[in-house]
Design a protein around this motif. Structure first.
Motif, PDB file in Angstrom:
ATOM      1  N   VAL A 211     -64.032  75.255 -40.208  1.00 18.31           N
ATOM      2  CA  VAL A 211     -63.956  73.812 -40.431  1.00 18.31           C
ATOM      3  C   VAL A 211     -65.361  73.240 -40.551  1.00 18.31           C
ATOM      4  CG1 VAL A 211     -63.248  71.661 -39.333  1.00 18.31           C
ATOM      5  CG2 VAL A 211     -61.743  73.648 -39.259  1.00 18.31           C
ATOM      6  N   GLU A 212     -65.515  72.282 -41.477  1.00 15.70           N
ATOM      7  CA  GLU A 212     -66.871  71.788 -41.758  1.00 15.70           C
ATOM      8  C   GLU A 212     -67.097  70.320 -41.447  1.00 15.70           C
ATOM      9  OE1 GLU A 212     -69.356  73.178 -44.578  1.00 15.70           O
ATOM     10  OE2 GLU A 212     -68.260  74.992 -45.091  1.00 15.70           O
ATOM     11  N   SER A 213     -66.046  69.580 -41.053  1.00 16.01           N
ATOM     12  CA  SER A 213     -66.266  68.156 -40.766  1.00 16.01           C
ATOM     13  C   SER A 213     -65.141  67.615 -39.897  1.00 16.01           C
ATOM     14  CB  SER A 213     -66.319  67.345 -42.060  1.00 16.01           C
ATOM     15  OG  SER A 213     -65.043  67.382 -42.688  1.00 16.01           O
ATOM     16  N   GLU A 214     -65.372  66.424 -39.332  1.00 14.94           N
ATOM     17  CA  GLU A 214     -64.329  65.797 -38.520  1.00 14.94           C
ATOM     18  C   GLU A 214     -63.120  65.380 -39.363  1.00 14.94           C
ATOM     19  OE1 GLU A 214     -67.848  64.325 -37.551  1.00 14.94           O
ATOM     20  OE2 GLU A 214     -67.359  63.670 -35.504  1.00 14.94           O
ATOM     21  N   PRO A 215     -63.335  64.740 -40.543  1.00 11.24           N
ATOM     22  CA  PRO A 215     -62.152  64.390 -41.342  1.00 11.24           C
ATOM     23  C   PRO A 215     -61.311  65.610 -41.720  1.00 11.24           C
ATOM     24  CG  PRO A 215     -64.165  63.502 -42.360  1.00 11.24           C
ATOM     25  CD  PRO A 215     -64.582  64.202 -41.113  1.00 11.24           C
ATOM     26  N   GLU A 216     -61.958  66.734 -41.971  1.00 12.49           N
ATOM     27  CA  GLU A 216     -61.186  67.945 -42.298  1.00 12.49           C
ATOM     28  C   GLU A 216     -60.358  68.378 -41.090  1.00 12.49           C
ATOM     29  OE1 GLU A 216     -63.504  71.453 -43.382  1.00 12.49           O
ATOM     30  OE2 GLU A 216     -61.725  72.699 -43.117  1.00 12.49           O
ATOM     31  N   MET A 217     -60.948  68.232 -39.910  1.00 13.47           N
ATOM     32  CA  MET A 217     -60.248  68.605 -38.677  1.00 13.47           C
ATOM     33  C   MET A 217     -58.967  67.793 -38.499  1.00 13.47           C
ATOM     34  SD  MET A 217     -62.620  68.566 -35.469  1.00 13.47           S
ATOM     35  CE  MET A 217     -63.942  69.224 -35.342  1.00 13.47           C
ATOM     36  N   ILE A 218     -59.073  66.512 -38.826  1.00 14.41           N
ATOM     37  CA  ILE A 218     -57.928  65.613 -38.666  1.00 14.41           C
ATOM     38  C   ILE A 218     -56.804  66.048 -39.617  1.00 14.41           C
ATOM     39  CG2 ILE A 218     -57.185  63.167 -38.788  1.00 14.41           C
ATOM     40  CD1 ILE A 218     -59.391  63.577 -36.708  1.00 14.41           C
ATOM     41  N   VAL A 219     -57.172  66.364 -40.856  1.00 10.97           N
ATOM     42  CA  VAL A 219     -56.159  66.780 -41.836  1.00 10.97           C
ATOM     43  C   VAL A 219     -55.549  68.125 -41.407  1.00 10.97           C
ATOM     44  CG1 VAL A 219     -55.782  67.495 -44.241  1.00 10.97           C
ATOM     45  CG2 VAL A 219     -57.233  65.518 -43.738  1.00 10.97           C
ATOM     46  N   LEU A 220     -56.386  69.039 -40.983  1.00 11.56           N
ATOM     47  CA  LEU A 220     -55.896  70.361 -40.571  1.00 11.56           C
ATOM     48  C   LEU A 220     -54.928  70.212 -39.388  1.00 11.56           C
ATOM     49  CD1 LEU A 220     -55.913  73.435 -40.700  1.00 11.56           C
ATOM     50  CD2 LEU A 220     -58.069  73.456 -39.460  1.00 11.56           C
ATOM     51  N   ASP A 221     -55.285  69.362 -38.449  1.00  6.94           N
ATOM     52  CA  ASP A 221     -54.429  69.124 -37.284  1.00  6.94           C
ATOM     53  C   ASP A 221     -53.063  68.591 -37.731  1.00  6.94           C
ATOM     54  OD1 ASP A 221     -53.813  68.544 -34.439  1.00  6.94           O
ATOM     55  OD2 ASP A 221     -53.965  66.453 -35.108  1.00  6.94           O
ATOM     56  N   ARG A 222     -53.093  67.633 -38.667  1.00  9.63           N
ATOM     57  CA  ARG A 222     -51.843  67.024 -39.118  1.00  9.63           C
ATOM     58  C   ARG A 222     -50.968  68.064 -39.826  1.00  9.63           C
ATOM     59  NH1 ARG A 222     -50.758  65.148 -44.024  1.00  9.63           N
ATOM     60  NH2 ARG A 222     -52.890  64.732 -44.652  1.00  9.63           N
ATOM     61  N   VAL A 223     -51.551  68.797 -40.760  1.00 15.35           N
ATOM     62  CA  VAL A 223     -50.758  69.760 -41.539  1.00 15.35           C
ATOM     63  C   VAL A 223     -50.209  70.862 -40.622  1.00 15.35           C
ATOM     64  CG1 VAL A 223     -50.761  71.390 -43.471  1.00 15.35           C
ATOM     65  CG2 VAL A 223     -52.094  69.281 -43.629  1.00 15.35           C
TER      66      VAL A 223
END
Ligand code: LLP
Length: 421
Positions: free
Chosen positions: A124-136
């Motif tokens: 993971v490379e950023s906080e916004p990516e983390m949020i999307v990954l968590d949701r999916v």
């Protein structure tokens, strides 16, 4: 070391004369050596012996199905950076548990694809990516294993277009903010943080920048553990360079790199992943091209080849040097001469080498670009409506076309003309 050697003045790919392949498939083409691919993969695998590890080939370097299958059968994992690469890895027979997903811009669809198909971890490379990954992940009722890529702010001392570890680059999260970001990740129920990821650039010819970055990762690992995170895996990226110019002092070998990894990180007891691309595929490939014309210009001679910048973009894009050698060696004693070596594309940038000392060459002669197995075919385009050139794989005395040249009709028929025309 590679398996493209001269025998009685003729260049061979393993046990196959390169001129025989040219006669069968036409020029230009790429040719890869199975033995070299495997030798380089094993060099890394052996270099990390004694540590729990997985060599995840960075398939962006060369993602032909036959190349992937060759490495997968030898036990390689894959580093992928898109849904397309993920599907290519799966199609070549790589199980999900050996695939790591890197990249700054993974979309929700790509994340879903990998979670559904199975994945070893997301880098993971950023906080916004983390949020999307968590949701999916939660939508799918899964917990995604992740490492977080940190940007160690180290100068990789390589070409600016392929350096990734300085603070101004788009990659990773600043190492100074790592504790805060790991805390955030630990609070997301769809993620399981298992490690740290770092990749500082490509074509590094010195171990010092790697060592600087890995020492920072070692410190961070201790800090994160003290914060209560379970850090069990370190993904150290790729980047070890290759000798493009044989006259240069050779860059460090995988064994030197492996020893440095053990020295800097061995005490942490983590599982180690590395993501080499260029060192595995680069010197395992040639691009072979024919001289169309020898043209006398103002104070210089041009070798005009049938290969061009659209087939091998590295010289135009990174001012990269590729050794260019004759497929049939001229008679000993033939006096070398200087040429500008160019392709037929209508741009001055379509220049492979300026004032290169070569044996005398004539129309119809074949030349081979060395070190063209990585970032060659994968970066090719059909600019000037030149068909993508075929790829050939050699294995001992056998060879096979592993991607054929498209026909002009196939190229033209990919376009569609709207009804109103
Ligand atoms: N891991 C990550 C996250 C990467 O971004 C890369 C390369 C690698 C591994 C593999 O690095 P290698 O071992 O191949 O150096 N097109 C350029 C090279 C771009 C490299 C991009 N990232 C060239 O032709 O020189």
């Amino acid at each position: 070391m590679d398996h493209f050697l001269y025998r009685n003045g003729a260049l061979f790919a393993e046990d196959v004369p390169v001129s025989e392949i040219a006669a069968a498939v036409g020029t230009p083409f790429y040719v890869y050596s199975t033995a070299t691919l495997l030798r380089h993969f094993r060099a890394f695998d052996d270099a990390l012996e004694g540590m729990d590890h997985l060599v995840c080939y960075a398939m962006k370097a060369n993602s032909n199905q036959a190349v992937l299958r060759t490495l997968a059968q030898a036990g390689a994992g894959m580093d992928v950076v898109s849904g397309g690469e993920y599907l290519r890895a799966k199609a070549a027979g790589v199980p999900g548990e050996r695939i790591v997903f890197s990249g700054v811009g993974k979309t929700a669809d790509e994340i879903r694809l990998a979670l559904e198909g199975g994945i070893r971890q997301f880098n993971v490379e950023s906080e916004p990516e983390m949020i999307v990954l968590d949701r999916v992940a939660r939508e799918l009722g899964q917990v995604a294993p992740v490492t977080i890529r940190v940007n160690p702010d180290v100068d990789a001392k390589t070409h600016a277009k392929i350096a990734t570890g300085k603070s101004e680059n788009k990659f990773g999260i600043p190492i100074a903010r790592a504790r805060e970001v790991y805390r955030l990740a630990a609070d997301l129920p769809g993620l399981k943080v298992i490690g740290i990821d770092v990749h500082i650039g490509s074509q590094l010819t010195d171990l010092a920048p790697f060592e600087q970055a890995y020492l920072k990762v070692a410190d961070l690992c201790e800090v994160l553990r003290a914060d209560g995170h379970e850090i069990t895996r370190l993904d150290l990226g790729g980047g070890l360079g290759i000798p493009y110019e044989r006259t240069n002092t050779a860059p460090p070998l995988p064994t030197d790199y492996g020893a440095m990894v053990k020295r800097t990180l061995g005490h942490l007891g983590c599982e180690i992943e590395i993501e080499p691309g260029r060192l595995i595929a680069g010197n395992a490939g040639l691009m072979v091209s024919e001289v169309i014309y020898v043209k006398s210009g103002e104070g210089r001679d041009f070798l005009i080849l049938d290969g061009a910048m659209n087939d091998l973009i590295r010289p135009a894009m990174y001012d990269a040097h590729h050794d260019i050698v004759p497929v049939l060696e001229p008679d000993a004693g033939a006096e070398k001469q200087l040429y500008d070596i160019v392709g037929p594309v209508c741009e001055t940038g379509d220049t492979f080498a300026r004032q290169r000392l070569m044996p005398p060459l004539a129309a119809g002669d074949l030349v081979a670009f060395r070190s063209a197995g990585a970032y060659g075919a994968v970066m090719a385009s059909e600019y000037n409506s030149r068909p993508l050139i075929p790829e050939v794989l050699v294995h001992g005395d056998q060879f096979a076309v592993i991607r054929r040249r498209p026909t002009f009709d196939e190229m033209i028929n990919r376009d569609t003309i709207p009804e109103w025309l």
